[in-house]
Design an enzyme around this catalytic site. Structure first.
Site, PDB file in Angstrom:
ATOM      1  N   CYS A 113       1.005  -1.353   0.017  1.00 48.70           N
ATOM      2  CA  CYS A 113      -0.042   0.020  -0.077  1.00 48.70           C
ATOM      3  C   CYS A 113       0.531   1.286   0.273  1.00 48.70           C
ATOM      4  CB  CYS A 113      -0.697  -0.246   1.441  1.00 48.70           C
ATOM      5  SG  CYS A 113      -1.439  -1.368   2.024  1.00 48.70           S
ATOM      6  N   ARG A 117       5.810 -11.827   5.596  1.00 47.56           N
ATOM      7  CA  ARG A 117       5.671 -11.051   6.899  1.00 47.56           C
ATOM      8  C   ARG A 117       6.322 -12.530   7.980  1.00 47.56           C
ATOM      9  NH1 ARG A 117      -0.670  -9.661   5.535  1.00 47.56           N
ATOM     10  NH2 ARG A 117      -0.144  -8.145   3.733  1.00 47.56           N
ATOM     11  N   GLN A 123       0.728 -10.877  -3.491  1.00 49.14           N
ATOM     12  CA  GLN A 123      -0.129 -10.576  -3.281  1.00 49.14           C
ATOM     13  C   GLN A 123      -0.895 -10.020  -4.124  1.00 49.14           C
ATOM     14  OE1 GLN A 123      -0.303  -7.137  -0.021  1.00 49.14           O
ATOM     15  NE2 GLN A 123      -1.746  -8.982   1.459  1.00 49.14           N
ATOM     16  N   ASP A 162      -2.421  -7.047  -5.593  1.00 47.10           N
ATOM     17  CA  ASP A 162      -3.117  -5.853  -4.686  1.00 47.10           C
ATOM     18  C   ASP A 162      -3.281  -4.536  -6.507  1.00 47.10           C
ATOM     19  OD1 ASP A 162      -3.265  -5.506  -2.270  1.00 47.10           O
ATOM     20  OD2 ASP A 162      -0.978  -5.212  -2.128  1.00 47.10           O
ATOM     21  N   HIS A 219      -5.060  -0.789  -5.564  1.00 50.56           N
ATOM     22  CA  HIS A 219      -5.630   0.377  -4.810  1.00 50.56           C
ATOM     23  C   HIS A 219      -6.496   1.272  -5.413  1.00 50.56           C
ATOM     24  CE1 HIS A 219      -2.830  -1.718  -2.053  1.00 50.56           C
ATOM     25  NE2 HIS A 219      -3.215  -1.356  -1.276  1.00 50.56           N
ATOM     26  N   LYS A 273     -15.368  -3.453   5.506  1.00 50.54           N
ATOM     27  CA  LYS A 273     -14.986  -3.748   3.828  1.00 50.54           C
ATOM     28  C   LYS A 273     -16.083  -4.581   3.459  1.00 50.54           C
ATOM     29  CE  LYS A 273     -12.200  -7.511   7.068  1.00 50.54           C
ATOM     30  NZ  LYS A 273     -11.674  -8.495   6.877  1.00 50.54           N
ATOM     31  N   HIS A 275      -8.760  -0.541  -0.465  1.00 48.25           N
ATOM     32  CA  HIS A 275      -7.532  -1.930  -0.809  1.00 48.25           C
ATOM     33  C   HIS A 275      -8.665  -2.332  -1.793  1.00 48.25           C
ATOM     34  CE1 HIS A 275      -4.671  -0.294   2.530  1.00 48.25           C
ATOM     35  NE2 HIS A 275      -5.601   0.482   2.356  1.00 48.25           N
TER      36      HIS A 275
END
Length: 680
Positions: free
Chosen positions: A363, A392, A410, A412, A414, A494, A540
């Protein structure tokens, strides 16, 4: 005194019926009066919204809803009680065992125990037999509430050191400093805010527990202990390794047997076993736990998924971006990760006087790309998408094949948009996600709107507006959803989509998440129609979740038998003798020229063995070639699953397979969804 004892209260049932009872009546006493026929199916109740035992007293006016064993709440109560029954059996068989936690989980239960000797799978039938013996004794689950200080003394006297630690943690009010996941895991033991705590006795077994439980052990009849595992205390590899005993429990024998069949099928589909057998991926201790090695076949499947992912994002108005794998400490200070997420981040690296961290999320980089120039409202919405690899540090005890890893990519995206655009953007993201998942055969799912948790940042009006935007987007998409009260992240509400696999299991994939936190922290703005700076809404969005986890789910959904377009090898040619290998290679070359992924089996093995091996490798088509086929310019075709399609001309097979070589890209509509209320 007599007047107090005969005081009456009104009990209102879930159907609206009102009944008068003496104060201090048990929940069971109410049930025996208002619906004695339901006594057999009822195992608990909700009294003024709080789940309680049937033996609980009602001392003031209350609204009561009875809980059956087949309801979600009832199943959880049954399984939690089964965990206690198992612990009681272990205590009798292995005196001196230390008991940690024993919650109900989806479809079953477990208990973490430190036994006086190591347990083996051979112990499970013995423990199970003792459980059945205790079940037949109809031992009541008796509740005892005591002050916190007294509870600590009682747990100490029982020499249950893990229970003492839990109680002392509550006493010191350290639970607020414990990570949220750990709070969830321990919450069934004791209320973190409680000044009084409860114990339950089951025969000679006494356990710290907040309950509720079934009336007695005879209710727990249909169960099975399934397997053993190791589990670090509190999920910390620096703490003792405990023995986790898993089991399942159901209200009926039929339900138990159906689930045992499901477990057998799940073993057959286990992505870790299939990953080895199909040579798709591996994990190596020298590389590190939770770090995946993608083998050529698995890597090819991943490439096909990624190629489709990128193309469909471009087709749907996203811009592709790339970001580094590391960033300076300042970036993670601004984002808040160093304050709130550092325990999951790999340690800092110091170079040239600057601290760097491997990224746990993408992000902040996407925000920096947005901030790289002044943005006008005319440019919005801006949609950035990246297959970004993050790292992680998950605890070793939770690592699980491809499903829980430490390094993952990911999918991802945005989205930066104006408040007026957010409903359309969320609806668009949901439709896109459903369509994309459908391409891989996931046509059933549950949808959830997760709302504001107790601890949240951002103005309440922002939360209300964003949650309403999610509702409106769901309405616009024709989406059926359930409300996950308080299930949102601290930075925004979400929508979650949980796909159902071939066995009906739910897997979290798509998330569309509002964020009120990062736009403020990074002070991102766009220039509005009034030529003044305005804060954009940030969303996200992940469709697959991560490539690793999605690949694991995909393997299990298809049991390794990928659709032809995804199969790493689509056709294997099997010559019946060495002299037919040149012809097999000729056929292979012709197929490769049309885009078919082929291989020729040149091993010195019998034809039957080669065919069986191709079936084990789940290759969609097996082409056997010999004298007849080479003479006719043909192939003998066997389709995955044992179907013999007979002899075909080469060009006939080429024409027949063409439609299977391309993914069936779904239109951006909705697949079949289950549960919740339909909003149209």
């Amino acid at each position: 005194m007599n007047e107090i004892q005969t005081q009456s209260i009104v009990v209102t049932l879930n159907d609206g019926g009102r009944h008068e009872f003496p104060s201090g009546v048990t929940v069971l006493g109410v049930l025996e009066v208002v619906d004695p026929a339901a006594k057999k199916e009822t195992i608990g109740a909700s009294v003024n919204g709080r789940l309680v035992d049937l033996s609980s007293l009602i001392e003031q006016e209350a609204r009561v809803k009875f809980i059956t064993a087949t309801s979600p709440e009832g199943l959880s109560m049954l399984r939690h009680s089964a965990a206690h029954l198992m612990a009681a059996a272990v205590q009798q068989l292995l005196p001196g065992s230390q008991f940690a936690i024993g919650p109900a989980i989806q479809d079953g239960f477990y208990y973490d125990i430190e036994p006086p000797r190591p347990l083996t799978p051979d112990d499970l039938p013995v423990i199970e037999a003792k459980m059945r013996e205790l079940s037949e004794q109809r031992l009541p689950f008796a509740r005892l509430e005591v002050p916190l200080e007294e509870a600590i003394a009682k747990a100490t006297a029982l020499n249950q050191l893990y229970k003492v630690e839990l109680l002392e943690t509550i006493q010191d009010r350290m639970m607020a400093c414990t990570k949220a996941a750990e709070q969830d895991e321990l919450a069934h033991e004791v209320d973190p805010a409680a000044e009084r705590v409860s114990f339950y006795t089951t025969g000679d077994f006494i356990d710290l527990c907040r309950g509720p439980h079934v009336l007695d052990t005879s209710v727990i009849r249909f169960f099975r202990l399934t397997h053993l595992a190791g589990a670090y205390w509190r999920g910390d590899e620096r703490r003792p390794m405990l023995t986790r005993i898993y089991g399942i429990a159901f209200p009926t024998q039929d339900a138990l047997e159906a689930h045992l069949l499901l477990l057998e099928e799940a073993k057959r589909r286990d992505h870790r076993r299939l990953g080895r057998e199909l040579d798709l991926f591996s994990v190596d201790d020298e590389v590190g736990g939770g770090l995946i090695l993608w083998h050529p076949k698995g890597a090819l499947v991943r490439k096909l998924i990624e190629d489709l992912w990128r193309q469909e994002h471009l087709n749907n108005g996203y811009d592709l971006v790339y970001a580094p794998h590391i960033g300076r400490a300042k970036l993670w200070e601004t984002s808040g990760h160093l304050d709130f997420y550092q325990e999951y981040m790999y340690p800092r690296m110091e170079m040239e006087g600057n601290d760097y961290y491997v990224k746990p999320m993408n992000c902040p980089f996407h925000i920096k790309i947005f901030q790289s120039k002044v943005r006008s409202y005319r440019e919005l919405p801006v949609r950035f998408a990246e297959l970004g690899t993050v790292y992680r540090f998950e605890r070793v005890g939770v690592l699980h094949g491809l499903l829980r890893v430490r390094g993952f990519t990911q999918d991802d995206a945005h989205i930066f948009c104006t408040p007026a655009q957010m409903v359309d953007e969320v609806a668009r993201a949901v439709k896109f996600s459903v369509a994309f998942l459908g391409t891989f055969g996931f046509d059933r799912y549950d949808a959830y709107i997760a709302t504001r948790p107790e601890k949240a940042i951002g103005d309440l009006k922002l939360w209300n507006d964003a949650t309403e935007a999610l509702r409106q987007a769901a309405l616009q998409a024709g989406l059926s959803y359930q409300i996950d009260e308080g299930g949102g992240a601290f930075y925004g509400p979400k929508i979650d989509l949980r796909v159902k696999d071939a066995l009906g299991r739910s897997w979290q994939c798509t998330t569309v998440q509002f964020d009120f936190n990062l736009p403020e922290r990074f002070d991102i703005t766009y220039v509005g129609e009034d030529n003044r700076p305005h804060r954009p809404f940030m969303v996200h969005r992940a469709v697959l979740g991560s490539m690793e986890r999605f690949f694991g789910v995909l393997i299990e959904h298809h049991a390794g038998a990928f659709p032809t377009w995804l199969a790493p090898v689509q056709v294997r040619l099997v010559p019946v003798a060495d002299r037919f290998q040149p012809y097999a290679q000729q056929v292979s070359d012709r197929l490769r020229a049309t885009g078919v992924r082929t291989e020729v089996d040149v091993r010195n093995e019998k034809v039957g063995y080669k065919i069986r091996d191709a079936e084990v490798q789940k290759i969609p088509y097996i082409l056997v070639v010999g004298e007849k086929e080479s003479t006719l310019g043909a192939v003998s075709v066997r389709k995955r699953g044992g179907r013999d399609l007979g002899v075909m001309p080469i060009e006939g097979f080429v024409a027949a397979i063409q439609e299977e070589l391309k993914p069936d890209v779904k239109a951006a509509g909705l697949a079949q969804h289950e549960g919740g209320s339909v909003h149209q």
